[in-house]
Design a protein around this motif. Sequence first.
Motif, PDB file in Angstrom:
ATOM      1  N   MET A 149      33.658 -69.266  95.490  1.00 14.58           N
ATOM      2  CA  MET A 149      33.665 -69.116  94.040  1.00 14.58           C
ATOM      3  C   MET A 149      33.310 -67.684  93.664  1.00 14.58           C
ATOM      4  O   MET A 149      32.512 -67.018  94.325  1.00 14.58           O
ATOM      5  N   ASP A 150      33.896 -67.237  92.572  1.00 18.56           N
ATOM      6  CA  ASP A 150      33.522 -65.956  91.963  1.00 18.56           C
ATOM      7  C   ASP A 150      32.506 -66.279  90.872  1.00 18.56           C
ATOM      8  O   ASP A 150      32.837 -66.950  89.887  1.00 18.56           O
ATOM      9  N   ILE A 151      31.267 -65.825  91.037  1.00 23.90           N
ATOM     10  CA  ILE A 151      30.158 -66.203  90.162  1.00 23.90           C
ATOM     11  C   ILE A 151      29.714 -65.007  89.319  1.00 23.90           C
ATOM     12  O   ILE A 151      29.596 -63.890  89.821  1.00 23.90           O
ATOM     13  N   ALA A 152      29.494 -65.242  88.038  1.00 26.98           N
ATOM     14  CA  ALA A 152      28.941 -64.216  87.150  1.00 26.98           C
ATOM     15  C   ALA A 152      27.775 -64.824  86.377  1.00 26.98           C
ATOM     16  O   ALA A 152      27.820 -65.994  85.982  1.00 26.98           O
ATOM     17  N   VAL A 153      26.729 -64.029  86.188  1.00 28.77           N
ATOM     18  CA  VAL A 153      25.565 -64.473  85.410  1.00 28.77           C
ATOM     19  C   VAL A 153      25.265 -63.412  84.351  1.00 28.77           C
ATOM     20  O   VAL A 153      25.682 -62.260  84.477  1.00 28.77           O
TER      21      VAL A 153
END
Length: 347
Positions: free
Chosen positions: A44-48
Motif C-alpha cells: 500500500m501507498d500510505i500518507a498521513v
Amino acid sequence: MSPESSTPEPGRQLSDTLYTTDSVPPDQRLTYWRAALSQTFAAMDIAVPDEICSGTIRTSRLGHLQVATVQGDSLRARRTPQLIARSKDQHLVVKLLVKGVARVEQDAREVHLHPGEIVFCDMARPLRMEFPHPFQTKSLVLPQWLLGLGESDLQRLTATPVRPDTTLGSLLSPFLTQLVDTAATYPSATGEVLDRHVVDLLTVLVGERLHQEVGDTPSGTRVLLPRIQVFIDRHLADPDLTPDAIARAHQISVRYLHKLFQTEDVTVSRWIQRRRLQECRRELARREAAGRTIAAVARRWGFTSAAHFSRVFRDAYGLSPAEWRDSAARALRIPPSPSCVSEAAVA
C-alpha cells in the motif's frame, strides 16, 4: 521491520503477531507503519497528515485465513496499479469499522462507512481508503479463490456498505468481531477447522447478498437458484450429478435450469466442476488429508478420472494438484515471516 511480539501463552497460535509504533523513533514511524500495513493486507501507498503517526496491528492466522485488528491515527491508503503489478496479491479483505469514519473507493464506487458497517475490498484491483480521524477496524483477509467468486461478482461486492440492520450485516458483524478477538487463543488444528467453517458461512452469506442485489432477476429465480446451488454442494461427491438429475430433483426443465445459471455467467456443468475443484483444492491443503492420495481426494468430490482431474485442476489454478499440496503444506509448517516487506511494497 521487526514486530513487537509478546510471548505466546499456552494454547495460543505462534502466528499471533503484534506491530506497534510505540517503540519506534518518531522519524521512522511512517516507514514502519507503511510496512506493517502492507505486510498485513497488501502493498500500500500510505500518507498521513504529519510524519509523527502512531498505530497498532495485531494479526493471527486460522489456516489459510488471517484476521487483524488495526488501530491508528488518520491516514490515506492507495492500492495502485503499479503496486498490484509488483506484488500480485489476490486477497479479499472483509473490513469492519469499529471506531471512526472511513471512505472507500473501488470499482467506480465510493462508500462512506460508520461504526458497525462492513466493506469488502479486492486487493487485486485499484483501491483507495481514507480514515480522516483516529480509527479501529477488524478485518478478515482470505485468498480470493476460497469463495469461488467470479470477476463480475467481485465487482458487485466491493465498495458497497454492509449495514448492521441487514441480514448479512446482523450475522457477519458480531461473528467477525468474535472471530478476530479470539483467533489467537485457538490451537493450530482448531484454527484449520475454523478456516473452512468460516469460508462456508461467508460463501453462503455473500451468495445471498449477491442474489438479493440482482434487481432485474425475477423473485422465483432469486429463491430457486441458491436452493439449487446448495443441492449441488450436497451432492458434489456423486459422479452422476448432471444437469438432467438436478432438473428432475427440482421439477424443472433442463432448459430452465440453464437459464437460471445465465445470471452466474457460467454453465451448470462448469459450476459443478468449479465447486468440485474448489473442494479438492481446499482438502489437498488440509493437514489431516496428508495421508490421502490425490486420486482418492478427486474421487471423494465426484471426479471419476484422475488424469482428467489433474488436467482441469492445472487449467484452473496454474499448477498440478501435487504442486498445490506441496506449497500448501509448506505454508502450514512455516509461520509468516515477520521480516520487513520489500522496498517495492512500500514505495
